[in-house]
Design a protein around this motif. Structure first.
Motif, short mmCIF file in Angstrom:
data_model
loop_
_atom_site.label_atom_id
_atom_site.label_comp_id
_atom_site.label_asym_id
_atom_site.label_seq_id
_atom_site.Cartn_x
_atom_site.Cartn_y
_atom_site.Cartn_z
N LYS A 267 -54.00 58.99 -26.84
CA LYS A 267 -54.87 59.56 -25.82
C LYS A 267 -54.67 58.82 -24.50
O LYS A 267 -54.63 57.58 -24.48
N PRO A 268 -54.54 59.56 -23.39
CA PRO A 268 -54.39 58.88 -22.09
C PRO A 268 -55.61 58.00 -21.80
O PRO A 268 -56.75 58.44 -21.92
N SER A 269 -55.36 56.76 -21.44
CA SER A 269 -56.46 55.85 -21.13
C SER A 269 -56.69 55.75 -19.63
O SER A 269 -57.78 55.40 -19.20
N LEU A 270 -55.65 56.00 -18.84
CA LEU A 270 -55.71 55.90 -17.39
C LEU A 270 -56.22 54.53 -16.93
O LEU A 270 -56.84 54.40 -15.89
N PHE A 271 -55.94 53.50 -17.75
CA PHE A 271 -56.40 52.15 -17.43
C PHE A 271 -55.82 51.66 -16.10
O PHE A 271 -56.44 50.85 -15.42
N PHE A 272 -54.65 52.13 -15.73
CA PHE A 272 -54.01 51.73 -14.47
C PHE A 272 -54.21 52.78 -13.39
O PHE A 272 -54.46 52.45 -12.23
N THR A 273 -54.10 54.04 -13.75
CA THR A 273 -54.19 55.13 -12.78
C THR A 273 -55.53 55.15 -12.05
O THR A 273 -55.56 55.29 -10.83
N LYS A 274 -56.62 55.02 -12.78
CA LYS A 274 -57.95 55.09 -12.15
C LYS A 274 -58.17 53.99 -11.10
O LYS A 274 -58.61 54.29 -9.99
N PRO A 275 -57.88 52.72 -11.40
CA PRO A 275 -58.09 51.71 -10.36
C PRO A 275 -57.13 51.90 -9.17
O PRO A 275 -57.50 51.65 -8.03
N PHE A 276 -55.92 52.35 -9.45
CA PHE A 276 -54.96 52.59 -8.36
C PHE A 276 -55.51 53.66 -7.42
O PHE A 276 -55.53 53.47 -6.20
N GLU A 277 -55.97 54.77 -7.98
CA GLU A 277 -56.48 55.85 -7.14
C GLU A 277 -57.76 55.44 -6.41
O GLU A 277 -57.95 55.80 -5.26
N ALA A 278 -58.63 54.67 -7.09
CA ALA A 278 -59.86 54.21 -6.44
C ALA A 278 -59.54 53.29 -5.27
O ALA A 278 -60.13 53.39 -4.19
#
Length: 172
Positions: free
Chosen positions: A129-140
């Motif tokens: 399952k995608p966790s987006l552990f890196f994507t979310k903080p990068f976008e924020a």
């Protein structure tokens, strides 16, 4: 905006993304070996006419972030298992760290080979399952960059993120 000020902003951006990505790994309980946690790094380079920011992490971090579709369960991700299962041996240390010890009906310890295979097959079918552990903080963090910096460098969030991630994994 001065170069020194831009450099400071990019360093804060880098530090925030790394700190939040690591926190997300811990919070999502995806940090059993700490290999991925410790491998997340970033660097800001200043050249005469430009600046460069890039991140790096263990290869499997990208798959943990974006996810992988299994043969039976699909996710919105560019990656999928099709005909090759993950190697069962890869889960040996994970099983040990999690304290999972297979036992027979008499309570005696069994070898981990069957358990490794069962876990590998489960991941092959169900995916990651995608966790987006890196994507979310990068976008924020990207949303908090000053407008004049975004305008000056013509930055597009998704394009920038994809470029950074492609460079990170191309060099491995």
């Amino acid at each position: 905006m001065e170069k020194d000020e831009q450099l400071l902003i990019l360093e804060k951006f880098r530090d925030y993304v790394i700190q939040q990505a690591r926190s997300n790994l811990s919070r999502l309980q995806k940090n059993s070996s700490k290999n991925l946690y410790d491998s997340i790094k970033g660097e800001v380079q200043v050249m005469p006419n430009s600046m460069r920011l890039y991140f790096e992490m263990a290869d499997y971090g990208y798959f943990q972030d974006k996810g992988v579709s299994g043969t039976k369960r699909k996710y919105n991700t560019p990656f999928s298992y099709t005909n090759k299962m993950p190697p069962p041996k890869a889960f040996d240390k994970w099983i040990i760290k999690k304290g999972i010890a297979p036992r027979n009906k008499e309570g005696k310890f069994q070898t981990r080979k069957r358990l490794q295979f069962a876990i590998a097959r489960s991941i092959f079918e169900k995916g990651i399952k995608p966790s987006l552990f890196f994507t979310k903080p990068f976008e924020a963090a990207f949303k908090n960059l000053p407008d004049e910096m975004i305008t000056a460098y013509g930055l597009e969030a998704e394009e920038t993120f994809n470029t950074i991630m492609e460079e990170t994994f191309k060099n491995k």
